[in-house]
Every structure is written in structure tokens, then in C-alpha cells.
Enzyme design. Structure first.
Site, PDB file in Angstrom:
ATOM      1  N   ALA A 137       1.306 -11.985   4.003  1.00 13.80           N
ATOM      2  CA  ALA A 137       1.303 -10.919   4.757  1.00 13.80           C
ATOM      3  C   ALA A 137       1.648  -9.913   3.647  1.00 13.80           C
ATOM      4  CB  ALA A 137       1.957 -10.902   5.975  1.00 13.80           C
ATOM      5  N   ASN A 138       1.760  -8.534   4.099  1.00 13.26           N
ATOM      6  CA  ASN A 138       2.587  -7.627   3.153  1.00 13.26           C
ATOM      7  C   ASN A 138       3.340  -6.663   4.280  1.00 13.26           C
ATOM      8  OD1 ASN A 138       0.985  -5.237   4.245  1.00 13.26           O
ATOM      9  ND2 ASN A 138      -0.828  -6.696   3.449  1.00 13.26           N
TER      10      ASN A 138
END
Ligand code: C5P
Length: 223
Positions: free
Chosen positions: A29-30
């Protein structure tokens, strides 16, 4: 009307990060919060548009007056966007993961009994902005993308505009670790094929309201 410049228009907004599964409990993810994209969806609804927000996993509430579709992965985001077409305007504010693990393990990866750390092998995700901008049959009249840049912000944004085939890039200057990602303010440059507008630092809600107003003007000038 003046206060509802997007009355009758269909708008798609993407927002938030995507989560790309590694195994049943882990993902890539980010740090995208979804704040800017969600604020744009709310501002478009306030301008009278019929808005569908396609959101990756975020911890902020669904905006009022907007149809929100929740997704996890880039591929789910693309499918939701394509199901929402046709639209007059698409605004891609999501921080889509560029890559995903090539296959999701059916079982949790185990440390016990594995001498070596596992290798992650990645494959490219679909590009939602590019897909919309280069759509053969249902291209929205205006397709707007975002770009997080750290140097020669405007040059890079203009190259991105051409590569993706979109009409406008909203370039964020993230060079000074200004806390834009996750923060409440944004410094943006609006880059179109013909010109650049640089805006002072302002709250994301205000960026959203002004961006929606500019997009309504551009759409009006378009016909
Ligand atoms: O060059 P980059 O892919 O980072 O460009 C960012 C822009 O492209 C953003 O508008 C983002 O929402 C969009 N994008 C997308 N799908 C991807 C990657 C980026 O829609 N897979």
C-alpha cells in the site's frame, strides 16, 4: 446556474490508496489519505454534479451527497470506474499502486520452516487514468490526473499529460516533505497543454472547490 455550475453533469472521482494483496493477511500500500480526492468529490456534488467516488481503503468518512464505491485493489478500482461510465468528467486523485504481487498466496506465508526470506515478484497494475483518457468509446469530455513531483514539477507534469492523454494535470510539489501526503494543505500547479496556473498553498478543501470551479469553466469553454 452560477452556484451549480456542474448541474446535470456526471463526475467520477478516484481517491485513496489501493491495497494489493500478498497473502490473506498482508498487502502492499502507500500513505495516501484520500483527503484531496474526497474533498473534490464533495465539491463536485456541491456544484450540482452527480458524483461517483471510487475509493480505496481510507479512514475518512464517505462524503455526503455522493455515491461511494469502496474497492481494495487497482483492478477493482478500474472495474468500478468502467461500470460507472459514461461520465462528463473523470478526476483521478487516487494513489494507485503501480505494481502488485504477481499472485496472491492462498495461505499466509510462514516464517517457520523457511530458511530464506520470500521474494516478492511484482507485475504492473492497469493505469486507470490512461485507460479513461484513451478510451475508444466512452472517453469523458474532461479527464484530469494528479502528479506528485519532487523536481521540475511543471516539466514532468506536462510530459505526464502527453503520456497519459489527459486534459489537465494537477501537480503537487512534494519536494520539501511538506506533509502534503496525509496533511490538510496542498500546493498545486494546474498544467494543461497550453498553460500553467500555480496556486498558493491552501487547504485541500479549498483546492477542491477552486479546482471544481476551474473544471466547470473548462468544460463550458469546451463546446
Ligand atoms: O505517473 P503516475 O502514474 O504516478 O500518474 C499519476 C496519475 O495517474 C494520478 O492521477 C493517478 O490517479 C493516476 N493513476 C491511475 N492508475 C494507475 C497509476 C496512476 O489512475 N495505475
Amino acid at each position: 446556474s452560477a452556484d451549480k455550475p456542474l448541474a446535470g453533469k456526471r463526475v467520477i472521482v478516484t481517491s485513496g490508496p489501493t491495497h494489493e494483496p500478498i497473502d490473506p493477511v498482508r498487502y502492499l500500500a502507500n500513505r495516501s489519505s484520500g483527503k484531496q480526492g474526497h474533498a473534490i468529490a464533495a465539491a463536485a456534488a456541491a456544484a450540482g454534479a452527480q458524483v461517483t467516488l471510487v475509493s480505496g481503503p481510507v479512514s475518512i468518512p464517505d462524503p455526503q451527497g455522493v455515491t461511494t464505491i469502496h474497492v481494495e485493489t487497482a483492478r477493482e478500482m478500474l472495474a468500478a470506474v468502467e461500470e460507472t461510465l459514461p461520465a462528463d468528467i473523470a478526476i483521478c486523485a487516487a494513489a494507485v499502486a503501480d505494481w502488485r504481487p504477481d499472485s496472491e498466496g492462498a495461505q499466509k506465508m510462514k516464517k517457520e520452516g523457511n530458511k530464506q526470506a520470500p521474494e516478492l515478484s511484482l507485475v504492473e497494475n492497469p493505469d486507470i487514468l490512461r485507460t479513461l483518457a484513451q478510451h475508444h468509446t466512452l472517453r469523458p469530455t474532461l479527464v484530469v490526473g494528479f502528479a506528485a513531483e519532487t523536481e521540475t514539477v511543471v516539466d514532468h507534469a506536462r510530459a505526464k499529460l502527453e503520456r497519459k492523454g489527459c486534459d489537465l494535470i494537477v501537480a503537487n510539489d512534494v519536494s520539501h516533505a511538506t506533509g502534503i501526503m496525509g496533511g490538510d494543505h496542498n500546493t498545486v500547479h494546474l498544467v494543461s497543454p497550453a498553460d500553467v496556473e500555480s496556486w498558493e498553498d491552501m487547504p485541500k478543501t479549498e483546492v477542491a472547490a477552486r479546482l471544481v470551479a476551474r473544471i466547470a469553466e473548462i468544460l463550458k469553454a469546451h463546446r
